[in-house]
Design a protein around this motif. Structure first.
Motif, PDB file in Angstrom:
ATOM      1  N   SER A  90       0.782  -1.097  -0.055  1.00 23.48           N
ATOM      2  CA  SER A  90      -0.021   0.114  -0.053  1.00 23.48           C
ATOM      3  C   SER A  90       0.770   1.223   0.006  1.00 23.48           C
ATOM      4  CB  SER A  90      -0.925  -0.003   1.357  1.00 23.48           C
ATOM      5  OG  SER A  90      -1.578   1.085   1.278  1.00 23.48           O
ATOM      6  N   LEU A  91       1.990   1.152   0.529  1.00 25.79           N
ATOM      7  CA  LEU A  91       2.797   2.325   0.735  1.00 25.79           C
ATOM      8  C   LEU A  91       3.449   2.782  -0.355  1.00 25.79           C
ATOM      9  CD1 LEU A  91       4.628   2.017   4.444  1.00 25.79           C
ATOM     10  CD2 LEU A  91       3.002   3.783   3.514  1.00 25.79           C
ATOM     11  N   ILE A  92       3.950   1.543  -1.178  1.00 28.31           N
ATOM     12  CA  ILE A  92       4.366   1.637  -2.542  1.00 28.31           C
ATOM     13  C   ILE A  92       3.536   2.173  -3.649  1.00 28.31           C
ATOM     14  CG2 ILE A  92       4.892   0.386  -4.635  1.00 28.31           C
ATOM     15  CD1 ILE A  92       6.433  -1.634  -2.703  1.00 28.31           C
ATOM     16  N   PHE A  93       2.111   1.785  -3.382  1.00 25.94           N
ATOM     17  CA  PHE A  93       1.239   2.588  -4.353  1.00 25.94           C
ATOM     18  C   PHE A  93       1.032   4.156  -4.080  1.00 25.94           C
ATOM     19  CE2 PHE A  93      -1.214  -1.762  -4.782  1.00 25.94           C
ATOM     20  CZ  PHE A  93      -0.425  -2.301  -5.687  1.00 25.94           C
ATOM     21  N   PHE A  94       1.007   4.325  -2.561  1.00 33.91           N
ATOM     22  CA  PHE A  94       0.581   5.726  -2.254  1.00 33.91           C
ATOM     23  C   PHE A  94       1.832   6.608  -2.814  1.00 33.91           C
ATOM     24  CE2 PHE A  94       2.427   8.619   0.883  1.00 33.91           C
ATOM     25  CZ  PHE A  94       1.323   9.705   0.874  1.00 33.91           C
ATOM     26  N   LYS A  95       3.167   6.118  -2.740  1.00 33.13           N
ATOM     27  CA  LYS A  95       4.079   7.069  -3.007  1.00 33.13           C
ATOM     28  C   LYS A  95       4.266   6.891  -4.672  1.00 33.13           C
ATOM     29  CE  LYS A  95       7.242   6.359   1.047  1.00 33.13           C
ATOM     30  NZ  LYS A  95       8.469   5.973   1.379  1.00 33.13           N
ATOM     31  N   ASN A 108      -7.111  16.870 -18.652  1.00 34.39           N
ATOM     32  CA  ASN A 108      -7.961  15.522 -18.703  1.00 34.39           C
ATOM     33  C   ASN A 108      -7.174  14.590 -17.509  1.00 34.39           C
ATOM     34  OD1 ASN A 108      -8.426  16.399 -21.982  1.00 34.39           O
ATOM     35  ND2 ASN A 108     -10.198  16.023 -20.392  1.00 34.39           N
ATOM     36  N   LEU A 109      -6.211  15.105 -16.664  1.00 28.97           N
ATOM     37  CA  LEU A 109      -5.796  14.186 -15.737  1.00 28.97           C
ATOM     38  C   LEU A 109      -6.018  14.789 -14.216  1.00 28.97           C
ATOM     39  CD1 LEU A 109      -2.093  13.353 -16.906  1.00 28.97           C
ATOM     40  CD2 LEU A 109      -4.336  12.305 -17.324  1.00 28.97           C
ATOM     41  N   ILE A 110      -6.580  14.143 -13.318  1.00 27.99           N
ATOM     42  CA  ILE A 110      -6.679  14.611 -12.195  1.00 27.99           C
ATOM     43  C   ILE A 110      -5.602  15.339 -11.615  1.00 27.99           C
ATOM     44  CG2 ILE A 110      -5.947  12.706 -10.590  1.00 27.99           C
ATOM     45  CD1 ILE A 110      -9.419  14.589 -10.109  1.00 27.99           C
ATOM     46  N   ARG A 111      -6.027  16.574 -10.707  1.00 23.33           N
ATOM     47  CA  ARG A 111      -4.913  17.438 -10.273  1.00 23.33           C
ATOM     48  C   ARG A 111      -4.458  17.188  -8.717  1.00 23.33           C
ATOM     49  NH1 ARG A 111      -5.870  23.928 -10.595  1.00 23.33           N
ATOM     50  NH2 ARG A 111      -7.660  23.125  -9.228  1.00 23.33           N
ATOM     51  N   LEU A 112      -3.059  16.761  -8.705  1.00 28.44           N
ATOM     52  CA  LEU A 112      -2.835  16.732  -7.328  1.00 28.44           C
ATOM     53  C   LEU A 112      -2.382  18.116  -6.650  1.00 28.44           C
ATOM     54  CD1 LEU A 112      -1.368  14.600  -5.088  1.00 28.44           C
ATOM     55  CD2 LEU A 112       0.608  15.130  -6.328  1.00 28.44           C
ATOM     56  N   ILE A 113      -3.075  18.213  -5.398  1.00 26.45           N
ATOM     57  CA  ILE A 113      -3.004  19.603  -4.616  1.00 26.45           C
ATOM     58  C   ILE A 113      -1.647  19.437  -3.592  1.00 26.45           C
ATOM     59  CG2 ILE A 113      -3.760  21.237  -3.183  1.00 26.45           C
ATOM     60  CD1 ILE A 113      -6.287  20.485  -4.659  1.00 26.45           C
ATOM     61  N   GLY A 114      -1.864  18.188  -2.895  1.00 25.19           N
ATOM     62  CA  GLY A 114      -0.919  17.856  -1.578  1.00 25.19           C
ATOM     63  C   GLY A 114      -0.950  16.573  -1.274  1.00 25.19           C
ATOM     64  N   ILE A 173       3.825   6.987 -20.221  1.00 25.13           N
ATOM     65  CA  ILE A 173       3.449   6.539 -18.843  1.00 25.13           C
ATOM     66  C   ILE A 173       1.983   5.579 -19.121  1.00 25.13           C
ATOM     67  CG2 ILE A 173       1.839   7.289 -16.752  1.00 25.13           C
ATOM     68  CD1 ILE A 173       4.767   8.356 -16.559  1.00 25.13           C
ATOM     69  N   PHE A 174       2.108   4.508 -18.583  1.00 24.63           N
ATOM     70  CA  PHE A 174       1.090   3.330 -18.676  1.00 24.63           C
ATOM     71  C   PHE A 174       0.058   3.633 -17.683  1.00 24.63           C
ATOM     72  CE2 PHE A 174       5.049   1.089 -20.441  1.00 24.63           C
ATOM     73  CZ  PHE A 174       4.743   1.453 -21.492  1.00 24.63           C
ATOM     74  N   HIS A 175      -1.104   3.941 -17.910  1.00 30.54           N
ATOM     75  CA  HIS A 175      -2.161   3.940 -16.650  1.00 30.54           C
ATOM     76  C   HIS A 175      -2.077   2.708 -16.137  1.00 30.54           C
ATOM     77  CE1 HIS A 175      -5.797   4.586 -14.585  1.00 30.54           C
ATOM     78  NE2 HIS A 175      -5.520   5.977 -14.589  1.00 30.54           N
ATOM     79  N   ARG A 176      -2.639   1.608 -16.671  1.00 31.10           N
ATOM     80  CA  ARG A 176      -2.747   0.300 -16.350  1.00 31.10           C
ATOM     81  C   ARG A 176      -4.184   0.149 -15.686  1.00 31.10           C
ATOM     82  NH1 ARG A 176       1.685  -2.230 -12.028  1.00 31.10           N
ATOM     83  NH2 ARG A 176       1.346  -4.358 -12.485  1.00 31.10           N
ATOM     84  N   ASP A 177      -4.994   0.744 -15.509  1.00 32.49           N
ATOM     85  CA  ASP A 177      -6.345   0.565 -15.091  1.00 32.49           C
ATOM     86  C   ASP A 177      -7.088   1.614 -15.607  1.00 32.49           C
ATOM     87  OD1 ASP A 177      -8.191  -0.942 -13.779  1.00 32.49           O
ATOM     88  OD2 ASP A 177      -7.581   0.053 -11.944  1.00 32.49           O
ATOM     89  N   VAL A 178      -7.444   1.582 -16.985  1.00 35.69           N
ATOM     90  CA  VAL A 178      -8.076   2.622 -17.651  1.00 35.69           C
ATOM     91  C   VAL A 178      -9.743   1.749 -17.509  1.00 35.69           C
ATOM     92  CG1 VAL A 178      -8.865   3.604 -19.701  1.00 35.69           C
ATOM     93  CG2 VAL A 178      -6.508   3.411 -19.151  1.00 35.69           C
ATOM     94  N   GLN A 179     -10.546   2.388 -16.744  1.00 33.89           N
ATOM     95  CA  GLN A 179     -11.718   1.846 -16.720  1.00 33.89           C
ATOM     96  C   GLN A 179     -12.836   3.223 -16.038  1.00 33.89           C
ATOM     97  OE1 GLN A 179     -13.512   0.423 -13.537  1.00 33.89           O
ATOM     98  NE2 GLN A 179     -11.436   0.181 -12.057  1.00 33.89           N
ATOM     99  N   LYS A 192     -11.305  13.162 -16.218  1.00 31.28           N
ATOM    100  CA  LYS A 192     -10.285  13.294 -15.705  1.00 31.28           C
ATOM    101  C   LYS A 192      -9.712  12.114 -15.302  1.00 31.28           C
ATOM    102  CE  LYS A 192     -10.418  18.218 -14.748  1.00 31.28           C
ATOM    103  NZ  LYS A 192      -9.590  19.555 -14.384  1.00 31.28           N
ATOM    104  N   LEU A 193      -8.588  11.484 -15.998  1.00 31.24           N
ATOM    105  CA  LEU A 193      -8.384  10.183 -15.273  1.00 31.24           C
ATOM    106  C   LEU A 193      -7.452  10.265 -13.962  1.00 31.24           C
ATOM    107  CD1 LEU A 193      -6.205   8.903 -18.696  1.00 31.24           C
ATOM    108  CD2 LEU A 193      -8.158   7.606 -17.474  1.00 31.24           C
ATOM    109  N   ALA A 194      -7.851   9.297 -13.272  1.00 33.37           N
ATOM    110  CA  ALA A 194      -7.254   9.419 -11.818  1.00 33.37           C
ATOM    111  C   ALA A 194      -7.042   8.074 -11.413  1.00 33.37           C
ATOM    112  CB  ALA A 194      -8.731   9.762 -10.927  1.00 33.37           C
ATOM    113  N   ASN A 195      -6.522   7.732  -9.988  1.00 35.60           N
ATOM    114  CA  ASN A 195      -5.930   6.683  -9.486  1.00 35.60           C
ATOM    115  C   ASN A 195      -4.814   6.000 -10.334  1.00 35.60           C
ATOM    116  OD1 ASN A 195      -7.961   6.665  -7.410  1.00 35.60           O
ATOM    117  ND2 ASN A 195      -9.474   5.474  -8.660  1.00 35.60           N
ATOM    118  N   PHE A 196      -3.832   6.733 -10.032  1.00 38.77           N
ATOM    119  CA  PHE A 196      -2.651   6.343 -10.517  1.00 38.77           C
ATOM    120  C   PHE A 196      -1.443   5.601  -9.878  1.00 38.77           C
ATOM    121  CE2 PHE A 196      -3.907   9.997 -13.156  1.00 38.77           C
ATOM    122  CZ  PHE A 196      -3.134   9.744 -14.698  1.00 38.77           C
TER     123      PHE A 196
END
Length: 368
Positions: A90-95, A108-114, A173-179, A192-196
């Protein structure tokens, strides 16, 4: 503070207490420079200490809270994504998600704020998307059906986002979970594509096709995984193209892949057993059967009833050809996302052209 100025249009006053907490560790210095580090007390205040009543979404790994932040007298809605697990994976996914998003900028990509990272808590702060996910809009019984033009515009915007990932950033970048769950919609239904968090970085050079990534396991969503990825654990940009092709069918049918299959009436007892024993193997045949089904002129039996009679024939023909090309079994024969984007724009132009000469907008799919 410059980071917040970029996102909200101005710097914060001291009264907002948006200052970095130097006592906490960060994923990397680079991330600190590219996105804002939220202090934990502020996140707790914004969410009522992560009160369940403020949840706006629940994912496989995260709980998402809607919050309003007051910056110099103006309120801004944000989504606070709290990681539910502290496991190593999970920490790997987070980072990974932070490292991806802090370097990507596209409408068209979700924007990271912090973000916030502590020993027992990890949080990502994103722009808030008031219309939820494409999945919510298409499959929720409480939502008004989306018009065909809005669906086409969602297809085009998503294609643009993927095209940017594959060819517009410094590295592929390969998104890997386009759905549909990972396509979020703003107040104007801009996608906007999300969950990277499982996305992958490819090569730097764009002069050659992106090299495949050899992986140890298949991760993704049932019904959207490309056959070669499932078979060989090899991922390329064409795997994202395949997933996008399935998204196109979900958009026009307002059904997830297996539900489309079932509505076609082709899931027999033996196939149902196969789905339980090897679901990904069965899903490889879904795309072929759906394409054949539509080629036989049976579209009206599986597409969203709301769309019946509202799609111009030439637009439908173009749209179907795009979806079919994305789902070709040989990945080398699938189009690049840039080509898909252009063809979808052409489909929208055909629809608008037809609507201009047919103000009533009454078309028949029966003859297609």
């Amino acid at each position: 503070m410059d980071i917040l100025k970029k996102f909200f249009g101005f710097t914060c006053s001291k009264r907002t207490s948006l200052s970095a907490n130097a006592n906490q560790s960060s994923p990397s210095t680079q991330i600190e420079e590219l996105c804002y580090r939220f202090p934990l007390p502020l996140l707790q205040k914004l969410t009522g200490n992560f009160e369940k009543g403020r949840l706006t979404g629940v994912g496989a790994l995260c709980d998402v809270y809607k919050a309003c932040i007051n910056i110099q007298g103006e309120f801004h809605e944000i989504a606070i994504k709290k990681w539910r697990s502290n496991s190593g994976q999970s920490l790997i996914f987070f980072k990974n998600e932070i490292q991806m998003l802090c370097q990507l900028r596209h409408p068209n990509l979700i924007r990271l704020i912090g973000f916030y990272e502590g020993e027992s808590l990890q949080v990502i702060v994103l722009e808030y998307m008031p219309n939820g996910s494409l999945y919510d809009q298409l499959l929720s019984k409480n939502k008004e059906p989306l018009s065909w033009k809005i669906r086409l515009q969602i297809c085009i915007g998503t294609a643009r986002g993927l095209h940017y990932l594959h060819a517009g950033a410094k590295r592929t970048i390969f998104h890997r979970d386009v759905q549909p769950v990972n396509i979020l919609l703003d107040k104007d239904f801009v996608p906007k594509l999300a969950n990277f968090f499982i996305s992958l970085k490819g090569p730097h050079s764009m002069s050659k096709p992106a090299r495949p990534k050899n992986l140890d396991e298949v991760i993704g969503t049932f019904g959207f995984i490309a056959p070669e990825y499932n078979r060989d654990c090899i991922f390329t940009d064409k795997c994202d193209v395949y997933s996008f092709g399935m998204v196109l069918f979900v958009i026009v049918c307002a059904l997830m892949p297996l539900s489309i299959f079932e509505k076609m009436g082709v899931v027999q007892d033996q196939e149902a057993n196969d789905i339980e024993s090897d679901p990904f193997e069965v899903c490889q045949s879904i795309a072929k059967r759906v394409c054949k089904f539509l080629q036989e002129g049976k579209a009206y039996t599986i597409i969203d009833p709301f769309l019946i009679g509202k799609i111009a024939p030439r637009c439908w023909k173009t749209f179907l050809a795009i979806a079919e090309s994305c789902l070709l079994e040989d990945p080398s024969e699938r189009p690049m996302m840039g080509e898909v984007e252009v063809e979808l724009e052409h489909a929208l132009a055909l629809q608008e052209e037809a609507d201009a000469t047919n103000p009533v907008g009454d078309y028949s799919l029966l003859s297609i």
